[in-house]
Design an enzyme around this catalytic site. Structure first.
Site, PDB file in Angstrom:
ATOM      1  N   GLU A  19      -0.615  -2.093   5.258  1.00  0.00           N
ATOM      2  CA  GLU A  19       0.360  -1.986   6.355  1.00  0.00           C
ATOM      3  C   GLU A  19       0.227  -0.630   7.030  1.00  0.00           C
ATOM      4  O   GLU A  19       0.284  -0.531   8.241  1.00  0.00           O
ATOM      5  CB  GLU A  19       1.787  -2.185   5.832  1.00  0.00           C
ATOM      6  CG  GLU A  19       2.837  -2.308   6.928  1.00  0.00           C
ATOM      7  CD  GLU A  19       3.211  -0.983   7.563  1.00  0.00           C
ATOM      8  OE1 GLU A  19       3.368  -0.941   8.792  1.00  0.00           O
ATOM      9  OE2 GLU A  19       3.324   0.024   6.843  1.00  0.00           O
ATOM     10  N   ASP A  44       0.807  -1.230   0.000  1.00  0.00           N
ATOM     11  CA  ASP A  44       0.000   0.000   0.000  1.00  0.00           C
ATOM     12  C   ASP A  44       0.840   1.280   0.000  1.00  0.00           C
ATOM     13  O   ASP A  44       2.014   1.277   0.341  1.00  0.00           O
ATOM     14  CB  ASP A  44      -0.976   0.009   1.187  1.00  0.00           C
ATOM     15  CG  ASP A  44      -0.286  -0.198   2.537  1.00  0.00           C
ATOM     16  OD1 ASP A  44       0.793  -0.825   2.596  1.00  0.00           O
ATOM     17  OD2 ASP A  44      -0.835   0.290   3.549  1.00  0.00           O
TER      18      ASP A  44
HETATM   19 ZN   LIG Z   1       4.896   3.803   6.354  1.00  0.00          ZN
HETATM   20 ZN   LIG Z   2       6.306   1.134   5.472  1.00  0.00          ZN
END
Ligand SMILES: [Zn+2]
Ligand SMILES: [Zn+2]
Length: 418
Positions: A146, A79
């Site tokens: 994440e 991401d």
């Molecule tokens: Zn980050």
């Molecule tokens: Zn990262």
């Protein structure tokens, strides 16, 4: 890592740099990594991995079996962040999208997850074309979300370690905005912190600003509470134990002469071990309620304290595994290129893969991405280096990818041949 690997990396590096630039130009926000996931799945498919998509949202799992031996997991995240890129690079992202709250935002790979994906796919390519040099099972996962902390948990909850071979070791790497390109950093033990997001609503009884004695002022109560919270780390936690309590946001009131009914605060808490984390939370609750009682707030209006259930636990790099890999990496990279780093109070949900029963030893390496000339200039105080999540974060891709693929392939081959 022999000469044939070096040759393989040199030959493929231009293609990997192109892949990196394409990924960089097409970032997607957390929980929206559809195209990126498809691309990662396609790469593994072409290399002969058995690929499953949509594990825990847009998670991808690729399995490559090659006889008996250990199972090694390699994870990349996929991401990007809601940031308008300001690097001015020819392959800079121009992507604009609508976020989950309906705001128009720019999107940028400002945390280097595009580099992680490139190193991950380069490593998959090298290992799948040198199957005569190892036996065992590879599990390559591309994890979404994440940055919003939730991707690792979602993949685990969706049966990552039940539907697919359970790893004996799990590896990942993360870019480091202060480390020279070509270098690999390592931190045995705690490397990154527990990250908790907390909201506190302090209630009072509002009224006219000129008649404070007829009210319970939540602004004064909040101010007092914030100051008291500062004594947790300084007076109640051992000076040898790292901890952070930051009140990053406070909102309350509408007008200078009105005492409001409530004040809201948002906090970030950082710690390494579970005991300190639990202690911070308990002490914050105690101080908030204690101050409310001291201010004469009735029990029905004690502060409301909310803590995000899906927190990011501390990254604990298995010390034995980490020191062993640091040793092994010196051969292909050069002794001075493998450096031990200090732990930081940032967070990474890669930690989740190790926090299972029984524990899986994990290691997250740090990938240097900065032009050594710029590091010298920064050390001399002439420039400041952009941090992760900066709109100006611009890694030196080619040397970082080269070192990353070398390091990750060497680490995996070492574990498979143990
Ligand atoms: Zn980050
Ligand atoms: Zn990262």
């Amino acid at each position: 890592m022999g000469a044939d690997h070096d040759q393989f990396i040199t030959t493929n590096l231009p293609a990997w740099v192109s892949l990196y630039q394409e990924l960089h130009a097409a970032p997607e926000l957390s929980f929206h990594e559809k195209e990126t996931a498809g691309r990662m799945a396609g790469i593994l498919n072409n290399l002969g991995f058995q690929v499953t998509e949509e594990i825990g949202g847009f998670g991808v799992v690729g399995v490559l079996r090659n006889g008996d031996g250990p199972t090694v997991m390699v994870r990349t995240d996929t991401d990007a962040l809601p940031i308008v890129e300001e690097t001015g690079l020819p392959y800079a992202s121009k992507v604009v999208t609508t976020d989950d709250d309906g705001n128009q935002v720019g999107v940028m790979h400002a945390c280097g997850h595009d580099l992680h994906m490139t190193v991950w796919s380069g490593t998959a390519e090298l290992l799948s074309s040198h199957k005569d040099q190892w036996s065992g099972t590879l599990v390559f996962i591309a994890q979404p979300a994440e940055e919003r902390s939730g991707g690792a948990n979602a993949m685990l909850a969706d049966g990552l370690f039940e539907k697919f071979p359970r790893p004996d070791y799990a590896l990942a790497l993360h870019t480091h905005p202060g480390l020279g390109a070509g270098k690999i950093g390592y931190v045995p033990g705690y490397a990154m912190a527990n990250v908790d997001f907390m909201k506190i609503t302090v209630f009072g009884e509002g009224g006219h600003g000129a008649y404070p004695h007829t009210t319970i002022d939540p602004v004064v109560l909040a101010a007092r509470t914030i100051m008291d919270l500062q004594t947790i780390v300084s007076r109640e936690i051992s000076p040898l134990e790292p901890a952070v309590v930051t009140v990053g946001k406070i909102t309350g009131g509408t007008k200078s002469n009105i005492i409001p009914d409530q004040v809201e605060m948002e906090l970030t808490l950082r710690s390494y071990n579970d005991e300190t984390r639990n202690a911070l939370i308990e002490k914050i609750k105690r101080i908030c309620v204690g101050n409310a009682i001291a201010a004469g707030v009735p029990e029905s209006k004690y502060p409301l304290i909310w803590i995000q259930p899906d927190y990011t636990p501390a990254v604990y790099n298995d010390p034995e595994l980490t020191n062993e890999l640091a040793q092994v990496l010196q051969n292909p990279l050069g002794k001075e290129q493998v450096v031990e780093l200090e732990p930081v109070m940032g967070g990474e949900d890669f930690s989740r893969y190790g926090r299972v029963t029984p524990n899986i030893p994990i290691c997250m390496l740090r990938l240097g991405v900065v032009d050594p000339v710029k590091i010298k200039a920064a050390e001399a105080g002439e420039i400041s280096l952009p941090s992760l999540h900066s709109a100006k974060f611009a890694p030196e891709a080619a040397p970082a990818i080269e070192a990353g693929v070398k390091a990750m392939s060497t680490a995996v081959l070492h574990l498979l041949n143990k």
